[in-house]
Design an enzyme around this catalytic site. Structure first.
Site: not given
Length: 309
Positions: A114, A163, A194
């Site tokens: 991210l 991620l 995540d």
């Protein structure tokens, strides 16, 4: 004005004549090919011309090649705009004649996760509202991988972080350059897990190894990741791109129904579990991003990174 109009009409007519001549030559050169094959070739050429800002899409016979090449961020970082483009390209590949998708990147970095600078910039306005909006963007992005019905093969050419690493088990094959490495440093920059990593990492590498990555920030080499099941195959760096394309072309020539049904059979019992895990993870992200403590942790991480430069 009349001269301008006349010149404009002349240019349009000249262009139209050129296009018509081009189409005539295209057909004359390929009269021996079936019409449906010509049509598919024309569609592939048209789709290949699609313009994105942060990705490139190339259509080949039997597969779609999506390359992450971010202009709005460095190191192929993910923000809502980048994720939307990837989702759009996957949606197109899911609906066209592609048998599978190859996902790779331009440059020496696969994906550094991210874009925290982007996220912090939005969170300073209204933490709760923006935190919820960005958590929803991630939920939708991850669900796209969970729900995609055709095989996704990933070619990891360099670092895969956050991620960028956690979505890999949601794909079907992960091929890595021997120089690639993998890390999920969530605890370091104050973010929760995540990409369904809470479910998929323990499934593929066992609880202890998963915790080493997810909690202790352990970095895995390509060979280690292959041993633990995160990576399917490791290729020699000098021939990585050519080896990947050779393998992809061979796989894309397989019966498309067989490819899709094989994936469906392998994932049918996991889809609901993954969607629920994604929902839980994004709820925690929303909570963290909406808190002053969560914001402070990300700021401290970025400050450390700046001091290291």
């Amino acid at each position: 004005m009349g001269a301008l109009m006349a010149n404009g009409m002349t240019s349009l007519q000249t262009s139209a004549t050129g296009i018509t001549a081009g189409k005539r030559k295209f057909i004359e050169d390929r009269r021996d090919q079936p019409f449906d094959k010509l049509l598919r070739l024309h569609v592939r050429q048209t789709e290949s011309a699609s313009r994105y800002r942060d990705i490139m899409v190339r259509k080949y016979d039997g597969f779609t090649h999506i390359l992450l090449s971010t202009k709005s961020s460095e190191n192929n970082l993910l923000n809502p705009e980048v994720m939307k483009e990837l989702q759009s390209a996957l949606s197109m590949a899911g609906a066209d004649a592609s048998n599978l998708v190859l996902l790779s990147t331009v440059g020496s970095v696969f994906c550094c996760g991210l874009d925290l600078v982007y996220f912090i910039g939005r969170l300073t306005d209204n933490r709760k509202r923006e935190g919820a909006r960005m958590a929803e963007a991630i939920r939708s992005f991850v669900n796209t991988f969970i729900q995609f019905t055709k095989p996704i093969i990933v070619a990891v050419n360099g670092p895969a972080i956050g991620l960028g690493a956690s979505i890999l088990p949601l794909c079907d094959l992960v091929w890595a350059n021997e120089k690639a490495w993998f890390q999920t440093p969530y605890t370091t920059f104050g973010q929760s897990l995540d990409g369904c990593s809470t479910v998929m990492f323990p499934k593929i590498m066992g609880g202890a190894s998963a915790n080493e990555m997810l909690l202790c920030v352990r970095k895995l080499t390509a060979q280690e990741a292959c041993v633990k099941g995160l990576v399917s195959r490791v290729f020699w760096p000098g021939t990585f791109t050519q080896d990947v394309m050779d393998c992809i072309k061979e796989l894309a020539s397989c019966n498309p129904v067989l490819l899709e049904e094989s994936k469906t059979l392998g994932r049918c019992n996991m889809r609901l579990e993954l969607e629920q895990a994604n929902e839980r993870e994004c709820e925690v992200l929303k909570k963290i991003w909406g808190s002053a403590q969560g914001m402070g942790s990300m700021l401290k991480y970025l400050q450390r990174k700046i001091e290291e430069l």
